[in-house]
Design a protein around this motif. Structure first.
Motif, PDB file in Angstrom:
ATOM      1  N   ASN B 167       0.866  -1.176   0.000  1.00  0.00           N
ATOM      2  CA  ASN B 167       0.000   0.000   0.000  1.00  0.00           C
ATOM      3  C   ASN B 167       0.903   1.226   0.000  1.00  0.00           C
ATOM      4  O   ASN B 167       1.830   1.312   0.815  1.00  0.00           O
ATOM      5  CB  ASN B 167      -0.850   0.051   1.275  1.00  0.00           C
ATOM      6  CG  ASN B 167      -1.675  -1.205   1.480  1.00  0.00           C
ATOM      7  OD1 ASN B 167      -2.633  -1.453   0.755  1.00  0.00           O
ATOM      8  ND2 ASN B 167      -1.304  -2.012   2.470  1.00  0.00           N
ATOM      9  N   HIS B 179      -2.036   3.458  -4.012  1.00  0.00           N
ATOM     10  CA  HIS B 179      -2.045   2.057  -4.410  1.00  0.00           C
ATOM     11  C   HIS B 179      -2.497   1.203  -3.232  1.00  0.00           C
ATOM     12  O   HIS B 179      -1.893   1.212  -2.162  1.00  0.00           O
ATOM     13  CB  HIS B 179      -0.644   1.604  -4.847  1.00  0.00           C
ATOM     14  CG  HIS B 179      -0.620   0.199  -5.385  1.00  0.00           C
ATOM     15  ND1 HIS B 179      -0.138  -0.867  -4.657  1.00  0.00           N
ATOM     16  CD2 HIS B 179      -1.036  -0.295  -6.573  1.00  0.00           C
ATOM     17  CE1 HIS B 179      -0.248  -1.985  -5.401  1.00  0.00           C
ATOM     18  NE2 HIS B 179      -0.795  -1.656  -6.559  1.00  0.00           N
ATOM     19  N   CYS B 180      -3.588   0.492  -3.434  1.00  0.00           N
ATOM     20  CA  CYS B 180      -4.120  -0.367  -2.382  1.00  0.00           C
ATOM     21  C   CYS B 180      -3.738  -1.818  -2.633  1.00  0.00           C
ATOM     22  O   CYS B 180      -4.105  -2.394  -3.662  1.00  0.00           O
ATOM     23  CB  CYS B 180      -5.642  -0.248  -2.309  1.00  0.00           C
ATOM     24  SG  CYS B 180      -6.346  -1.360  -1.081  1.00  0.00           S
ATOM     25  N   ARG B 183      -5.347  -2.650   2.388  1.00  0.00           N
ATOM     26  CA  ARG B 183      -6.263  -1.772   3.108  1.00  0.00           C
ATOM     27  C   ARG B 183      -6.055  -0.331   2.736  1.00  0.00           C
ATOM     28  O   ARG B 183      -4.963   0.210   2.914  1.00  0.00           O
ATOM     29  CB  ARG B 183      -6.028  -1.893   4.631  1.00  0.00           C
ATOM     30  CG  ARG B 183      -6.690  -3.072   5.269  1.00  0.00           C
ATOM     31  CD  ARG B 183      -6.798  -2.855   6.764  1.00  0.00           C
ATOM     32  NE  ARG B 183      -5.516  -2.517   7.373  1.00  0.00           N
ATOM     33  CZ  ARG B 183      -5.360  -2.169   8.641  1.00  0.00           C
ATOM     34  NH1 ARG B 183      -6.420  -2.108   9.444  1.00  0.00           N
ATOM     35  NH2 ARG B 183      -4.174  -1.877   9.138  1.00  0.00           N
ATOM     36  N   LEU B 184      -7.076   0.323   2.242  1.00  0.00           N
ATOM     37  CA  LEU B 184      -7.023   1.752   1.944  1.00  0.00           C
ATOM     38  C   LEU B 184      -8.462   2.209   1.698  1.00  0.00           C
ATOM     39  O   LEU B 184      -9.239   1.503   1.061  1.00  0.00           O
ATOM     40  CB  LEU B 184      -6.151   2.010   0.703  1.00  0.00           C
ATOM     41  CG  LEU B 184      -5.242   3.258   0.671  1.00  0.00           C
ATOM     42  CD1 LEU B 184      -4.412   3.425   1.916  1.00  0.00           C
ATOM     43  CD2 LEU B 184      -4.345   3.208  -0.557  1.00  0.00           C
ATOM     44  N   THR B 222      -5.437   4.540   5.589  1.00  0.00           N
ATOM     45  CA  THR B 222      -5.460   3.084   5.746  1.00  0.00           C
ATOM     46  C   THR B 222      -6.830   2.632   6.240  1.00  0.00           C
ATOM     47  O   THR B 222      -7.428   1.717   5.685  1.00  0.00           O
ATOM     48  CB  THR B 222      -4.363   2.647   6.740  1.00  0.00           C
ATOM     49  OG1 THR B 222      -3.114   3.116   6.245  1.00  0.00           O
ATOM     50  CG2 THR B 222      -4.324   1.147   6.876  1.00  0.00           C
ATOM     51  N   THR B 233     -14.164   2.034   0.496  1.00  0.00           N
ATOM     52  CA  THR B 233     -13.034   1.109   0.570  1.00  0.00           C
ATOM     53  C   THR B 233     -12.467   0.886  -0.823  1.00  0.00           C
ATOM     54  O   THR B 233     -13.205   0.641  -1.772  1.00  0.00           O
ATOM     55  CB  THR B 233     -13.508  -0.235   1.159  1.00  0.00           C
ATOM     56  OG1 THR B 233     -14.063   0.020   2.459  1.00  0.00           O
ATOM     57  CG2 THR B 233     -12.351  -1.214   1.294  1.00  0.00           C
ATOM     58  N   ILE B 234     -11.156   0.996  -0.947  1.00  0.00           N
ATOM     59  CA  ILE B 234     -10.515   0.762  -2.250  1.00  0.00           C
ATOM     60  C   ILE B 234     -10.230  -0.735  -2.390  1.00  0.00           C
ATOM     61  O   ILE B 234      -9.758  -1.374  -1.437  1.00  0.00           O
ATOM     62  CB  ILE B 234      -9.209   1.579  -2.373  1.00  0.00           C
ATOM     63  CG1 ILE B 234      -9.495   3.073  -2.128  1.00  0.00           C
ATOM     64  CG2 ILE B 234      -8.564   1.385  -3.734  1.00  0.00           C
ATOM     65  CD1 ILE B 234      -8.252   3.979  -2.183  1.00  0.00           C
ATOM     66  N   PRO B 236      -8.425  -4.091  -3.111  1.00  0.00           N
ATOM     67  CA  PRO B 236      -7.024  -4.511  -3.193  1.00  0.00           C
ATOM     68  C   PRO B 236      -6.603  -4.720  -4.652  1.00  0.00           C
ATOM     69  O   PRO B 236      -7.385  -5.220  -5.469  1.00  0.00           O
ATOM     70  CB  PRO B 236      -6.999  -5.814  -2.407  1.00  0.00           C
ATOM     71  CG  PRO B 236      -8.101  -5.647  -1.393  1.00  0.00           C
ATOM     72  CD  PRO B 236      -9.178  -4.885  -2.124  1.00  0.00           C
TER      73      PRO B 236
END
Lengths: 267, 267
Positions: B167, B179-180, B183-184, B222, B233-234, B236
């Motif tokens: 991340n 960049h996930c 978690r991001l 995060t 939520t992004i 993964p």
């Protein structure tokens, strides 16, 4: 400032800060870089240091460092913005290098290879990029022995200096180069320590209360920061090398020893 | 944080700072980078943000910026020292690039060409150097159009991500890549503005009092920083691009417009 033991610069900074707008005309931004080991803390502010909250933090929060470079700016080339604020920082050979310039280079515009490019518009950052790329091109494998590096920096500095006043300070955290083109003075403080009184503010410090016998601290400045100590004027055209708090001949490789002890407070 | 108008991050930073030792375990240093134009102010501290005088300054001194990257560290590789503290900064193509990583890359050690070398010992700085040198090698003349750059960063990130959790946040002051790997999450604040309440400290801000109608601010973290807003939520494996305070498709070159107005306060 270059020291043999981690030292805070609170005293010198108090006088220095006043020159950024109060006792002097350098009000177009200021910055200070503290090396801690291989790392650097670089504080930059495009406003006058005499009015800067960041400068207040630096003055009151003792950061202990072996090598510190500070700069107050009077803009000659490049507008007053953050990206034109000294000191500048780049990474070369896996170390950070910090650079601050006093002077004005006119018509200095060699073609850059592109390894190091200026972000702002100052002659100073341009000269720093030229210095860094020339060193990398000459020593692509890594940092050469100190005497070899010293000669290379001296030669490059002499070349750049043909274009104008090129007083500068340069450090990678292990030592400090000081190049005098017109005005630069230094002092070495060591035992027996005495009191020092600032020129730009009515502040006195008794270093004997804050130091131990082995401490040694060199302070280099455009003009002396104190009025009751004997500063040594550096001759124009001289590149000096400071290691462990004193000027040294670059000498043969390996002759330069680094020492260290507990934190001191005579910067 | 990525915005369309210079915005201070005082609110988000209050919650973020608490995670560095109070409400979370990331106590091995912290840092924050503010872009102002092409310049960067990078504050680094190897101590916990919850106990840092520099963090107090950042929290109370509103710096207005279009792009901010902050990081609190839980050391996985590399000791707790200044040179291992995120974010990291390098110059590429005449712009500063700032990078912060969350995750752990194991056995990631490609040979570096030498243009960008790590100063510290972290997997994160190594990955950043690899990313920078790969971009320079691929585009030696200068920064390519944004869609081309986006694809290159995505490809390089995917490669690095094979070695572990990757991340990261990356910015050159004009836009923000996120960049996930695991978690991001992000949120976009724009009119009509409402109140937000921090998760990590009992602090509420009514953004409608501090903003103007055209302001837009994206905050990426995060995990969500507030508990009364809808964070997205992004997924993964996704590289996102934020411009002017919102996620954008990189699209064809020239479709990304930059705007700006007066200072805001909804970060």
């Amino acid at each position: 400032m270059n020291c043999n033991t981690p030292t805070d610069i609170c005293f010198s900074f108090a006088g220095f800060q006043a020159r950024g707008g109060l006792t002097d005309i350098h009000r177009d931004g200021w910055g200070i870089a503290f090396f801690e080991g291989r790392g650097v803390r670089l504080f930059l502010d495009p406003q006058a240091s005499s009015a800067s909250p960041v400068a207040e933090l630096v003055r009151s929060y003792p950061i202990h460092s072996l090598n510190v470079i500070a700069h107050i700016r009077k803009a000659t080339q490049g507008v007053v913005t953050l990206e034109n604020t000294h000191p500048f920082q780049r990474e070369l050979w896996g170390r950070y290098w910090v650079f601050a310039h006093n002077g004005n280079l006119k018509g200095f515009a060699p073609e850059l290879r592109g390894d190091f490019r200026p972000v702002g518009q100052t002659d100073s950052e341009f000269a720093f990029c030229h210095l860094m790329e020339t060193l990398r091109a000459r020593f692509p494998e890594g940092e050469p022995p100190l005497p070899v590096l010293f000669e290379a920096v001296r030669e490059i500095a002499t070349g750049i200096g043909r274009h104008g006043e090129f007083n500068f300070l340069l450090s990678n955290g292990a030592f400090l180069f000081a190049h005098c083109a017109s005005r630069l003075a230094y002092i070495v403080r060591k035992a027996p320590f005495a009191s020092a009184h600032l020129k730009d503010q009515d502040i006195t410090v008794d270093f004997s209360e804050l130091t131990t016998a082995g401490d040694r601290v060199a302070v280099v400045a455009t003009t002396p920061l104190t009025d009751n100590e004997s500063w040594i004027t550096i001759a124009p055209g001289t590149l000096m090398l400071f290691v462990d708090g004193e000027p040294v001949d670059a000498g043969p490789a390996g002759t330069v020893a680094f020492t260290g002890s507990g934190p001191a407070s005579c910067g």
